[in-house]
Design an enzyme around this catalytic site. Structure first.
Site, short mmCIF file in Angstrom:
data_model
loop_
_atom_site.label_atom_id
_atom_site.label_comp_id
_atom_site.label_asym_id
_atom_site.label_seq_id
_atom_site.Cartn_x
_atom_site.Cartn_y
_atom_site.Cartn_z
N GLU A 4 4.11 -58.89 -30.98
CA GLU A 4 4.65 -59.13 -29.35
C GLU A 4 5.96 -59.73 -29.37
O GLU A 4 6.64 -59.37 -28.42
CB GLU A 4 3.60 -59.87 -28.62
CG GLU A 4 2.24 -59.10 -28.48
CD GLU A 4 0.99 -59.60 -27.92
OE1 GLU A 4 1.30 -60.21 -26.79
OE2 GLU A 4 -0.10 -59.60 -28.56
N ASP B 33 -1.69 -59.85 -30.24
CA ASP B 33 -2.64 -60.94 -30.37
C ASP B 33 -4.14 -60.40 -30.33
O ASP B 33 -4.35 -59.48 -29.60
CB ASP B 33 -2.62 -61.86 -29.19
CG ASP B 33 -1.15 -62.63 -29.32
OD1 ASP B 33 -0.83 -62.76 -30.32
OD2 ASP B 33 -0.75 -62.98 -28.29
N ASP C 292 -6.75 -60.63 -28.32
CA ASP C 292 -7.45 -60.98 -27.23
C ASP C 292 -7.39 -59.80 -26.44
O ASP C 292 -6.79 -58.71 -26.96
CB ASP C 292 -6.84 -62.19 -26.56
CG ASP C 292 -5.43 -62.05 -26.21
OD1 ASP C 292 -4.83 -60.98 -26.25
OD2 ASP C 292 -4.86 -63.13 -25.69
N GLU D 50 -5.79 -58.68 -23.76
CA GLU D 50 -4.42 -58.46 -23.35
C GLU D 50 -3.80 -57.76 -24.70
O GLU D 50 -3.00 -56.83 -24.51
CB GLU D 50 -3.71 -59.33 -22.87
CG GLU D 50 -2.47 -59.16 -22.11
CD GLU D 50 -1.82 -60.08 -21.36
OE1 GLU D 50 -0.77 -59.70 -20.60
OE2 GLU D 50 -2.26 -61.27 -21.42
N TYR E 30 -4.23 -69.63 -32.88
CA TYR E 30 -4.05 -69.10 -31.69
C TYR E 30 -4.67 -69.94 -30.23
O TYR E 30 -5.62 -70.58 -30.69
CB TYR E 30 -4.58 -67.78 -31.47
CG TYR E 30 -4.33 -66.86 -30.46
CD1 TYR E 30 -3.00 -66.64 -30.15
CD2 TYR E 30 -5.40 -66.58 -29.61
CE1 TYR E 30 -2.76 -65.58 -29.26
CE2 TYR E 30 -5.12 -65.61 -28.66
CZ TYR E 30 -3.54 -65.21 -28.46
OH TYR E 30 -3.22 -64.48 -27.37
N ARG F 198 -4.98 -69.33 -27.22
CA ARG F 198 -5.85 -68.67 -26.01
C ARG F 198 -7.23 -68.40 -26.58
O ARG F 198 -7.59 -67.32 -27.45
CB ARG F 198 -5.25 -67.50 -25.46
CG ARG F 198 -3.95 -67.68 -24.73
CD ARG F 198 -3.17 -66.46 -23.97
NE ARG F 198 -2.15 -66.81 -23.45
CZ ARG F 198 -0.93 -66.81 -23.74
NH1 ARG F 198 -0.93 -66.55 -24.91
NH2 ARG F 198 0.09 -67.17 -22.94
N HIS G 207 -12.03 -66.31 -31.58
CA HIS G 207 -11.26 -67.25 -32.41
C HIS G 207 -11.92 -68.54 -32.82
O HIS G 207 -12.95 -68.94 -32.25
CB HIS G 207 -9.99 -67.38 -31.60
CG HIS G 207 -9.23 -66.34 -31.14
ND1 HIS G 207 -8.49 -66.18 -29.91
CD2 HIS G 207 -9.16 -64.88 -31.59
CE1 HIS G 207 -7.94 -64.84 -30.00
NE2 HIS G 207 -8.51 -64.21 -30.90
#
Length: 943
Positions: free
Chosen positions: A18, A104, A106, A108, A334, A336, A381
């Protein structure tokens, strides 16, 4: 084919992450055969306005970017500023044999990976590469063990995106029409704003109450030391068996909640103290209990934000920005995550450091495990922890500044989570005596001793209340036994006043949202950032204060869209979205029910939204259709008292008494940084008593026009009143002379002579040797000289009227300080760009702040600010600018370089008209697109 095997074409593999910073780090771990490139965030999204929607779509689809009539089909477009990057990715993919989508892990990130796959349309094998930390071992393991795209996660994120688009694009225009242009509403943003407003309402309604008690200092009569003090302080707890009232016993109205407690006023408290002056006291009871405190769980997103706010003073957004940097540079996992789980590797690393740094006595026999407490946690996670299988101590990292502070916090919390409990004893001592008038008084003291600090050697959690006692605080009491005689060394009378509920801080608002199960931990930082950026909330110290504007917005939403800002309904929506993510509910029926409402034949019985009571519940579309019932003035008006109303107007808040155009009408602006609970009747009276309106200064002796002084949106000014009939528009329009007051002037002291002098500006000072005129002018940034396009600042406003030509020429003889920003150091230093490897700074330019590495310049976007921009964001802007390539030469310049060709005059004129027409059309198209984009941007929701 194995993802690590060589292919017949040399095994070239394209890895897409990203951010450019992450790409550089990962490239170093993968080595030859891998090309690592960044998508630079999202490459595709719902359109920002009708101008971005393909021509084949019409009607509501162009406005919403979602086809609500055909199963809520989203219309995705490649972002204009990402088209160059998409071209680059396609070119790299054409030369590659495999594609690894390493965004990532997640919702998103999974959606970004899906969008990349949809846009790039790869014809080579595609792998979903996931990792929770950026270390060599983790990256190589991720390459060797890819998985498929998780379509459920993609569906869940898409549903959220569509839901938030519908909410924002349908409700925000209502705010524009009824409150103020440019406002926005959002599914969680609006609820978070309501929480802050409700707390302020509680403060406004609060009435302080006074209560008194006694504090006694009692002595054992023996010598003492640190481990066994000779005296103790105890507070009066009961009189004749009736508990003495404390702050918790009073309601918000200032009244005591129960008649079972004794409310002492000052007179009674002092009388009791006097009656106890010669009383004999003894220990009535000693209650000792074992004290045990277990370590705190490792950090997840919300607890990290809360602790960083308490201990480091970081806002939620700043915390996440710093954590992002630590993650991308391989220092932490990570950031989040809803999880408090540690991997076996992490547990081993933490336990090894406990033994190494604190000794084996601090290490429990078995590793500690922590169960997740977040309902429907969306990620799998680990907790946020130092990366690697051996934790680097803060001193070993080489980090500095905010990154060092946050890493140290994470490191301490992680290590402490694998340490032994703290143990000790807690003691409560009750002391009694009888007053001279026969009343029985009982005092109470509590203490705590810690015999083994355990995990507290490494870490102690902070508290939202700055006056709260932290876990490691000891209070040692004398070693006394029941029946021991004590003497009163001092009896003091103490007065107290109850306090209104504390305003939310970023930390406590995050905690409140999580406890109410509103929103998701990964979005809290952006939610708080949004309500601050929108002007709904501002900060006083660490406290979040709602603006008067937010009172109007929340009032409208509560009155006419109550369900949309209902806490339980919003939490229920979150549950429904989680059910969709888990495959237990379908997205389309749910969206139909939310948008079209229950009872509508489009809704479907299995939608899963609403209250389930069988009654008809109007959908979002129905709610925003009938706007006639919304009285714009009413929802923006709030009574202050004594006939004074607070109103939120187009240009800000103001107080008003009486109706406009009626005798006795008064109006005054309210400072926008005034906390709502500070707007008392008395303060409103002061504002109304200040001079306001037009101050007639007299007639200009030259023109005969009346000159008045006014208080405007941008401060006090003077202007002339033009005669009736003076054209105000068209070719012959006449503009009245106007000038701002100097800082040393005020409305109630400015004179006609002052006004005429002000309106005489700009003043011609003279001409230079080349005949260029020099003028003295008063501008937005203060007084200055102007010669052609060359401006020079003046030191004082008086110089506008008295500076001579010689003095002006002397100023121009000095070398010019090239612009405001150039004469000063950079606004901010961001570090070294991973691509150009040059230092990146933020500067102030002609068109606003921009980032630069000395070679490439990129203007900050609307949502960026100098204060909040992170190094990663700066690198991202530069990467986007480089991806676009150098600016193309304009047609005008190309014409200049082309050899001149003569043409018949008539044809030339026709061509010129055609070109002019095309230029006008192009400008109009750009203007429409820009306006549409701005309108759409202001309606964006919070998530």
């Amino acid at each position: 084919m194995s993802p690590t095997s060589e292919t017949a074409h040399g095994g070239r593999r394209l890895v897409i992450v990203e951010s450019p910073a992450k790409a550089k780090t990962i490239k170093g771990y993968l080595g030859p055969g891998y090309v690592v490139e960044a998508s630079v965030g999202h490459i595709r999204d719902l359109p920002n306005g009708a101008a971005e929607v393909p021509e084949k779509y019409t009607g509501e689809v162009r406005r919403l970017g979602v086809d609500v009539e055909h199963d809520f089909q989203p219309i995705y477009v490649v972002n204009a500023d990402k088209k160059a990057q998409v071209r680059k990715l396609k070119e790299l993919l054409a030369e590659s044999d495999e594609l690894y989508l390493a965004t990532d892990e997640d919702r998103e990130g999974e959606a970004i990976a899906w969008h990349l796959q949809e846009v790039l349309k790869p014809k080579v094998p595609v792998h979903r590469m996931v990792f929770h930390e950026i270390t060599k071992d983790a990256i190589r393991a991720a390459v060797a063990n890819p998985r498929e795209l998780n379509t459920r996660m993609v569906d869940a994120q898409e549903t959220r995106r569509i839901l938030d688009r519908l909410y924002g694009y349908e409700v925000s225009p209502v705010l524009w029409k009824k409150v103020m242009r440019g406002l926005s509403a959002g599914r969680v943003q609006s609820v978070a704003t309501r929480l802050v407003v409700e707390r302020e309402r509680e403060r406004i309604a609060f009435s302080s109450a006074e209560y008194w008690d006694l504090t006694g200092t009692f002595s054992t009569g023996r010598a003492g030391d640190a481990s066994d003090p000779s005296s103790l302080a105890a507070r009066l707890s009961a009189v004749d068996g009736r508990r003495v009232a404390q702050g918790r016993d009073f309601g918000a109205d200032g009244r005591i909640k129960s008649d079972q407690v004794l409310h002492l006023d000052e007179a009674n408290a002092r009388a009791l103290a006097a009656a106890l002056e010669n009383a004999s006291f003894s220990v009535r009871s000693v209650e000792s209990k074992p004290y045990r405190r277990s370590p705190y769980a490792p950090f997840r997103t919300t607890t990290l934000q809360q602790e960083a706010a308490r201990k480091l003073g970081f806002g939620a957004k700043s915390t996440m920005q710093v954590a992002q940097k630590l993650y991308e540079n391989g220092f932490i996992t990570y950031m989040r995550t809803d999880s408090t789980t540690l991997s076996d590797t992490a547990v081993s690393a933490a336990r090894a450091q406990v033994t190494q740094l604190y000794g084996a006595s601090y290490l429990p026999d078995k590793p500690r495990t922590y169960a997740g407490k977040v309902k429907n946690a969306q990620e799998a996670h680990e907790a946020i922890r130092p990366s690697g299988d051996r934790f680097r101590t803060p001193a070993e990292t080489g980090l500095t500044g905010d990154q060092f502070k946050l890493y140290e916090l994470i490191w301490k919390r992680t290590v402490a989570s694998q340490m032994k409990d703290a143990v000790g004893n807690s003691v409560t001592v009750k002391i009694g005596g009888r007053s001279s008038d026969g009343r029985d008084a009982e005092f109470s003291a509590s203490g705590k001793t810690i015999t083994f600090h355990g995990f507290m050697k490494a870490y102690v959690e902070g508290a939202d209340d700055p006056n709260a006692e932290l876990d490691d605080r000891e209070r040692r009491l004398p070693q006394v036994a029941e029946g021991d005689a004590l003497s009163a060394e001092e009896l003091s009378v103490d007065g107290h006043a109850t306090k209104p509920p504390a305003r939310y801080t970023e930390a406590s608002l995050v905690k409140e949202l999580e406890e109410r199960e509103i929103g998701r931990p990964s979005t809290y930082a952006s939610i708080i950032g949004t309500i601050l950026d929108r002007g709904y909330v501002f900060k006083k110290g660490t406290a979040l204060v709602p603006s008067f504007l937010s009172f109007a917005v929340v009032n409208l939403l509560e009155t006419h869209f109550g369900r949309l800002v209902d806490y339980d309904f919003t939490a229920k929506m979150e549950d429904d979205l989680d059910r969709i993510a888990q495959g237990e509910a379908q997205a389309v029926p749910w969206l139909k029910r939310f948008y079209f409402g229950e009872g509508d034949d489009k809704a479907g019985a299995a939608a899963g939204a609403g209250n389930g009571d069988g009654d008809h519940l109007g959908g979002l579309k129905e709610l925003v259709t009938d706007l006639g019932a919304i009285d714009a003035r009413e929802i923006s008006s709030f009574p202050v008292g004594d006939g004074i109303m607070l109103r939120v107007g187009r240009y800000g808040p103001y107080v008003e008494r009486g109706e406009k155009d009626q005798e006795g009408h008064q109006r005054a602006d309210v400072p926008e940084d005034l906390a709502p609970d500070e707007l008392t009747v008395g303060y409103a009276e002061e504002l109304l008593a200040k001079p306001s309106g037009d101050f007639e200064l007299g007639a200009d002796p030259v023109t005969g026009h009346q000159i008045v002084a006014k208080d405007g949106r941008y401060g006090p000014y003077v202007t002339e009143i033009l005669p009736d009939g003076t054209p105000k528009t068209g070719k012959n329009a006449v503009k009245p002379r106007t000038a701002s007051l100097f800082k040393s002037m005020s409305l109630d002291t400015v004179t006609l002579d002052d006004a005429l002098r002000l309106m005489s500006l700009p003043r011609v000072v003279g001409v230079d040797a080349e005949g260029v005129e020099i003028t003295a002018q008063n501008g937005r940034y203060g007084p200055y000289l102007k010669k052609g396009t060359d401006s020079r600042s003046l030191e004082t406003e008086d110089q506008l009227f008295n500076i001579t030509l010689d003095a002006a020429l002397a100023i121009y003889a000095q070398p010019k300080q090239r612009g405001r920003a150039a004469a000063k150091p950079p606004l901010k230093e961001l570090g070294t760009d991973p691509v150009s490897e040059r230092p990146v700074v933020v500067k102030d330019g002609r068109f606003g702040p921009y980032v630069t590495d000395g070679e490439t310049n990129a203007t900050l976007r609307t949502d960026d600010s100098v204060e909040a921009i992170t190094p990663e964001r700066g690198y991202e802007l530069l990467a986007e600018k480089r991806a676009k390539g150098p600016a193309k030469k304009t047609a005008k310049k190309a014409v200049k370089k082309a050899p001149a060709k003569k043409a018949p005059a008539k044809k030339a004129t026709t061509a010129k008209k055609t070109a002019a027409k095309k230029t006008t059309t192009a400008k109009a198209t750009v203007a429409k697109a820009t306006a549409a984009k701005k309108t759409a941007a202001s309606a964006k929701s919070d998530q």
